[in-house]
Design an enzyme around this catalytic site. Sequence first.
Site, PDB file in Angstrom:
ATOM      1  N   LYS A   1       4.428   9.192   8.641  1.00 24.84           N
ATOM      2  CA  LYS A   1       4.189   8.719  10.008  1.00 24.84           C
ATOM      3  C   LYS A   1       5.177   9.297  11.033  1.00 24.84           C
ATOM      4  CE  LYS A   1       1.645   4.830   8.215  1.00 24.84           C
ATOM      5  NZ  LYS A   1       0.244   4.734   8.480  1.00 24.84           N
TER       6      LYS A   1
ATOM      7  N   ASP B   1       9.290   2.848  -0.305  1.00 22.80           N
ATOM      8  CA  ASP B   1       8.274   3.457   0.540  1.00 22.80           C
ATOM      9  C   ASP B   1       8.550   3.058   1.984  1.00 22.80           C
ATOM     10  OD1 ASP B   1       6.062   4.205   1.953  1.00 22.80           O
ATOM     11  OD2 ASP B   1       4.610   3.563   0.428  1.00 22.80           O
TER      12      ASP B   1
ATOM     13  N   TYR C   1       0.852  -1.187   0.000  1.00 21.53           N
ATOM     14  CA  TYR C   1       0.000   0.000   0.000  1.00 21.53           C
ATOM     15  C   TYR C   1       0.884   1.232   0.000  1.00 21.53           C
ATOM     16  CZ  TYR C   1      -3.493   3.449   1.483  1.00 21.53           C
ATOM     17  OH  TYR C   1      -4.329   4.545   1.553  1.00 21.53           O
TER      18      TYR C   1
HETATM   19  C1  PLP Z   1       3.655   2.115   3.309  1.00 23.70           C
HETATM   20  C2  PLP Z   1       2.667   3.249   3.224  1.00 23.70           C
HETATM   21  N1  PLP Z   1       2.810   4.167   2.254  1.00 23.70           N
HETATM   22  C3  PLP Z   1       1.970   5.203   2.130  1.00 23.70           C
HETATM   23  C4  PLP Z   1       0.914   5.363   3.020  1.00 23.70           C
HETATM   24  C5  PLP Z   1      -0.005   6.526   2.866  1.00 23.70           C
HETATM   25  O1  PLP Z   1       0.199   7.436   3.901  1.00 23.70           O
HETATM   26  P1  PLP Z   1      -0.974   8.441   4.338  1.00 23.70           P
HETATM   27  O2  PLP Z   1      -2.006   7.605   5.036  1.00 23.70           O
HETATM   28  O3  PLP Z   1      -0.282   9.423   5.228  1.00 23.70           O
HETATM   29  O4  PLP Z   1      -1.500   9.058   3.083  1.00 23.70           O
HETATM   30  C6  PLP Z   1       0.730   4.426   4.040  1.00 23.70           C
HETATM   31  C7  PLP Z   1      -0.379   4.560   4.989  1.00 23.70           C
HETATM   32  O5  PLP Z   1      -0.606   3.775   5.854  1.00 23.70           O
HETATM   33  C8  PLP Z   1       1.628   3.337   4.135  1.00 23.70           C
HETATM   34  O6  PLP Z   1       1.484   2.406   5.078  1.00 23.70           O
END
Ligand code: PLP
Length: 433
Positions: free
Chosen positions: A269, A241, A148
């Site tokens: 985060k 990511d 994700y």
């Molecule tokens: C690995 C990863 N990338 C991107 C995101 C997206 O972040 P946001 O919820 O701040 O848009 C998340 C959200 O949980 C994530 O776990």
Amino acid sequence: MTASLTDTRSSELFRHALELLPGGVNSPVRAMRAIGREPIFIARGEGAELYDVDGNCYVDYVCSWGPLIHGHAHPEVLAAIGVAAAKGTSFGAPTPGELELADEVARRMEGVDMLRMTSSGTEAAMTALRLARAATGRERVLKFAGAYHGHVDDLLAVAGSGLATGGLPASPGVPAGAAAGTVVVPWNDADALLAATERHELAAIVAEPLPANMGLVPPRDGFLELLRDRADANGALLVLDEVISGFRVASGGAQELLGVSGDLTILGKVIGGGLPAAAVGGSSELMRMLAPSGEVYQAGTLSGNPLAVAAGLATLELLDEAAYLRLGAITERLAAGLREAAGDYPVQVVSAPGLLAVFFSEGPVDSFEGAQACDRGAHASWCRELLSRGIYPPPSQFEAWFPSLAHTPEQLERTIEAASAAFSCLAQMGLSR
Ligand SMILES: Cc1ncc(COP(=O)(O)O)c(C=O)c1O
């Protein structure tokens, strides 16, 4: 200390919320549908504990889905936010704190010379894709099933019927054209990765180096090295990511822990310490392509917000070597305790510092398919039992637990005791297989 959950007020608020917010929430997983219950409305948090509007107290393993590595309402983080807030909440102009934060991130993350801040991980992922496309002059990207990266159209894609077809929309409203430009490959599948990278000219290979959105599914030996190698051979950028793993599993994220290096890194985060902040970082050469030094457009009203920057800086300042050793020990105790609690109940407990998953599976899980094949019904019952005993787990088999530096030995033992009782309940319900 078994307390059954009183939820009258939460229940009332949820009825009201259903009239005002789609599904009663502002982000789907909070609705707790995956574990077959209604959401719990929170009144406040302190350390590793959450208090709901009905007066129940829980040991929290969600910790806002990752930002709260020091637990709720950490005094130093609150003080930093207070000092910043007293000077004004947003200027839409540069502030010194943004430099301090970018400097701190560059110090910790190899391969990050420069940073562009955003308000969410989704935006940071979107920015990384745009930058990769501009840098390579290509459009197609590759991602892994079960990963994700926020709700970016292109990345909300699922595998199509074959490599030639590209991805299919994972949600109504995602344009078929956006998903079709994304090749979706099974995680940990070297053959599929080789085939896809031989077939397509890619702008980017996008991956969570330590995937934590399908439970926790570490890379097989050599898989990250293969990613790096295939990206180079293809002429694609490797976009890692680390929204979850960044500053959590090690000071330099999963890239430091697992010895791989991306061309672009997506952060979120922990970098915002519980306030909305995220970022994309990389070499000066790539990052200078962003406007206004370059032509690649990207912007944000609240990007680099002074409160979020202050919270992020205070959070990072507390993350020294000793903190990472302690977080590793906390996670290991929790993992070992949950394994003991399960006894011969068929679960797989997987962990990395500050992250953990309990898969309801007879055998090891090393793919999204494996995570999907888990006994989600038994997992849901176990989570409900935990909640009724004052433990707040992530309410989905696909979400990781977030042990924090605020979790005390007593809270860990309380969790293990509750987990043991919850496993016994499942066995009594005949849910042991
Ligand atoms: C690995 C990863 N990338 C991107 C995101 C997206 O972040 P946001 O919820 O701040 O848009 C998340 C959200 O949980 C994530 O776990």
